[in-house]
Every structure is written in C-alpha cells, then in structure tokens.
Design an enzyme around this catalytic site. Structure first.
Site, PDB file in Angstrom:
ATOM      1  N   PHE A 178       0.835  -1.193   0.000  1.00  0.00           N
ATOM      2  CA  PHE A 178       0.000   0.000   0.000  1.00  0.00           C
ATOM      3  C   PHE A 178       0.876   1.252   0.000  1.00  0.00           C
ATOM      4  O   PHE A 178       1.875   1.317   0.732  1.00  0.00           O
ATOM      5  CB  PHE A 178      -0.883   0.056   1.256  1.00  0.00           C
ATOM      6  CG  PHE A 178      -1.861  -1.068   1.393  1.00  0.00           C
ATOM      7  CD1 PHE A 178      -3.098  -1.015   0.768  1.00  0.00           C
ATOM      8  CD2 PHE A 178      -1.563  -2.180   2.163  1.00  0.00           C
ATOM      9  CE1 PHE A 178      -4.019  -2.047   0.909  1.00  0.00           C
ATOM     10  CE2 PHE A 178      -2.466  -3.220   2.322  1.00  0.00           C
ATOM     11  CZ  PHE A 178      -3.700  -3.154   1.683  1.00  0.00           C
ATOM     12  N   ASP A 179       0.480   2.236  -0.789  1.00  0.00           N
ATOM     13  CA  ASP A 179       0.989   3.584  -0.611  1.00  0.00           C
ATOM     14  C   ASP A 179       0.298   4.162   0.629  1.00  0.00           C
ATOM     15  O   ASP A 179      -0.691   3.610   1.115  1.00  0.00           O
ATOM     16  CB  ASP A 179       0.671   4.411  -1.857  1.00  0.00           C
ATOM     17  CG  ASP A 179       1.123   5.860  -1.737  1.00  0.00           C
ATOM     18  OD1 ASP A 179       2.118   6.130  -1.046  1.00  0.00           O
ATOM     19  OD2 ASP A 179       0.451   6.731  -2.328  1.00  0.00           O
TER      20      ASP A 179
END
Length: 315
Positions: A178-179
């Site tokens: 995930f960013d």
C-alpha cells in the site's frame, strides 16, 4: 436493491458467508487479458464481440494483471482452512461482467481451466454495474474501467484501476503493498503539500503528530486483510503487508506509524522513500498487487513487472 441480470453460482466452490468473508469483486478485464476482445468490441460492436466469444468459448483466455493476486488469495484460503477447518474469515471472489451470460461462458470456462475458485459470476446489463457491489458485501473492487472504479469509490467501496501489463509471477505468500497518503490515509497532507510545499507539509505533520490521519479509500480493505493476518504468527502467516510511501521517515514517518498503531493495523514492513523511486524496492518485495494514487509510481512498478492498481485521486 435489484439483483444482477444473471448470477451464476459456481457449485464446484464452497460458498462463503458474505457477512464474514473478505469479498473481492474483479471484472473480467482485470483477471484475464481481454485486450484483443475489447478492441473488437469497440471497433465492431457487441454482436461481433459476442459471436467471437461464443465461437471461442472453449479457448482459455490468457491471465490478466490481477490473475496472480487471485491465485495468491486462494493460497491464503487453503492455509486458513488447514489451520481451522471451520474458519469463516476467508476470501470470497466474484467476477462482475458486462458480458451477456451467453458470451460469458468463455469467462466461466477460463476460470475452471485455471482452477480459480470464483464463487459467483455476475453478468450485469446495467451501465453502472457497481450498484451491485454493496449488496454482495464487496470489500475490494478491481476493474480495468476508470468510470467503474470512480463509481465504486463514490459508493464507499475500496477500489482500484487495473492496467493490462506484463507481470512477473510472484511466489506465495500473498504480498500486498500500500501507498500511504490518498490510499491507506486521507489526502490531507497531500493537499497541504500542493498548497504550501514540502516545508509547509512537514510543519503540518509535526503539529498534527499526535492526531491520527483520516481514512483513505483502501483502509477498509487493509483492515480486513489485517484481521486475517492476525490469525497467524508472523513466521507462519500466508499474508504479508507493506507500506511504501514517498514520505520521509525522519520528518513525516512518525504520524504514519502512530496512525497505523491507533487503527490496530499491523504492517510487516514500512519503507519511507523520501521521494525516491519506488520501483527498486517493489522489485525486491515482488508483491502480488501494489496500490498507489500516483501514476508515475504505477509506471515505475509496471517497468519492473509488479502488478499495479491505481487509486484515482480525483473521482
């Protein structure tokens, strides 16, 4: 809410309890490579496309970008059931398609050919097929159509846009990257950065250090993933999650870590890139899917063969 025009239940797959399962909906163009067929549809129309699909119904479609992710999800289910045969917190996969049931036979046959444990195939004639996501309890929606993704996000469903790309098939366990900002977290700091620059964003983060960040569009999915992850020890878990963010660890990492802790969301590894390209670290992680809101980061991931999913920031 109305049901899809036609829902085909896969009787070869044990049906999950949607109130307990982590339901993932994928479109046909996300899980299979249908680029040639989609081109035919755009250039020669629906009738010619349908004839082509019916004529080739026994020819398996090649895997698409989300294919390896779905396979890894099945691996997690296998390990969960090995640990507890009565486990209810499982992944449940459904395919959402704008095909007619007739042209959709090729989709069903392809899933069967590859041994994909798709519980339902929903063939929807409505222009906005995302209206059925909530009724199926969907927690993540993956599509190759930006309008579909935006509609899903506006309905409060975690969603991302899949681009067709060459993928290096990763091995198990399931690895999800995930960013941070505008993906796991809200875009509040991104907005400050756009308005006041880096120094303004750093000052804002320092002032807000004790205040958890707002929820981003992928937080709900991440929390469900984290719930499944906690059923195993770190050494034996079939799931690994990562945070790869452009934030610097020195100036802007503390609030991110505190927010994850406040949410109770355990991340196996966090990388604070301080603006450096994400491609090299993603190549080392080799995730089954990488979620980011920056197209330049998506491109960098694609360049190293990492399956990527764009979370559009302006839906």
């Amino acid at each position: 809410m109305a049901e899809p025009e036609s829902t085909v239940i896969n009787t070869n797959v044990k049906q999950k309890d949607p109130s307990k399962a982590l339901v993932i909906a994928v479109t046909t163009r996300a899980i299979f490579n249908l680029e040639q067929e989609h081109k035919l549809y755009l250039e020669r129309g629906k009738e010619e496309y349908t004839r082509h699909q019916e004529a080739n119904q026994h020819k398996p479609l090649p895997p698409g970008t989300a294919f390896a992710f779905i396979q890894a999800v099945q691996y997690v289910n296998k390990k969960m059931l090995e640990s507890n045969p009565a486990e209810k917190d499982l992944f449940d996969i459904l395919v959402l398609s704008n095909n007619s049931p007739e042209s959709g036979v090729r989709i069903i046959n392809s899933a069967k050919h590859y041994g994909l444990e798709i519980s339902k195939f929903c063939f929807v004639s409505d222009e906005d097929s995302t209206q059925y996501l909530k009724s199926h309890g969907v927690k993540l929606f993956l599509s190759a159509d930006r309008t579909d993704v935006c509609n899903a996000l506006q309905r409060g469903v975690s969603a991302a846009l899949i681009f067709q790309q060459e993928v290096q098939a990763p091995s198990t366990p399931l690895r999800v990257v995930f960013d941070g900002d505008a993906v796991l977290f809200s875009d509040e700091t991104d907005q400050i950065f756009q308005e006041q620059g880096l120094e303004g964003a750093v000052q804002y983060e320092r002032a807000m250090e004790a205040v958890p960040m707002g929820e981003g569009p992928l937080k709900t999915f991440a929390m469900h993933l984290g719930k499944m992850r906690r059923k195993f020890s770190q050494e034996k878990s079939p799931i690994r999650t990562y945070l790869v963010t452009a934030r610097s660890g020195r100036d802007m990492g503390i609030r991110a870590i505190k927010t994850l802790r406040e949410w109770g969301l355990a991340i196996d590894e966090a990388f604070f890139m301080d603006g450096a390209p994400k491609g090299p670290i993603l190549a080392q992680i080799q995730p089954h899917i990488f979620f980011d809101d920056g197209l330049h980061n998506i491109q960098g991931a694609q360049n190293v063969g990492v399956p990527s999913a764009w979370v559009p920031p302006c839906c």
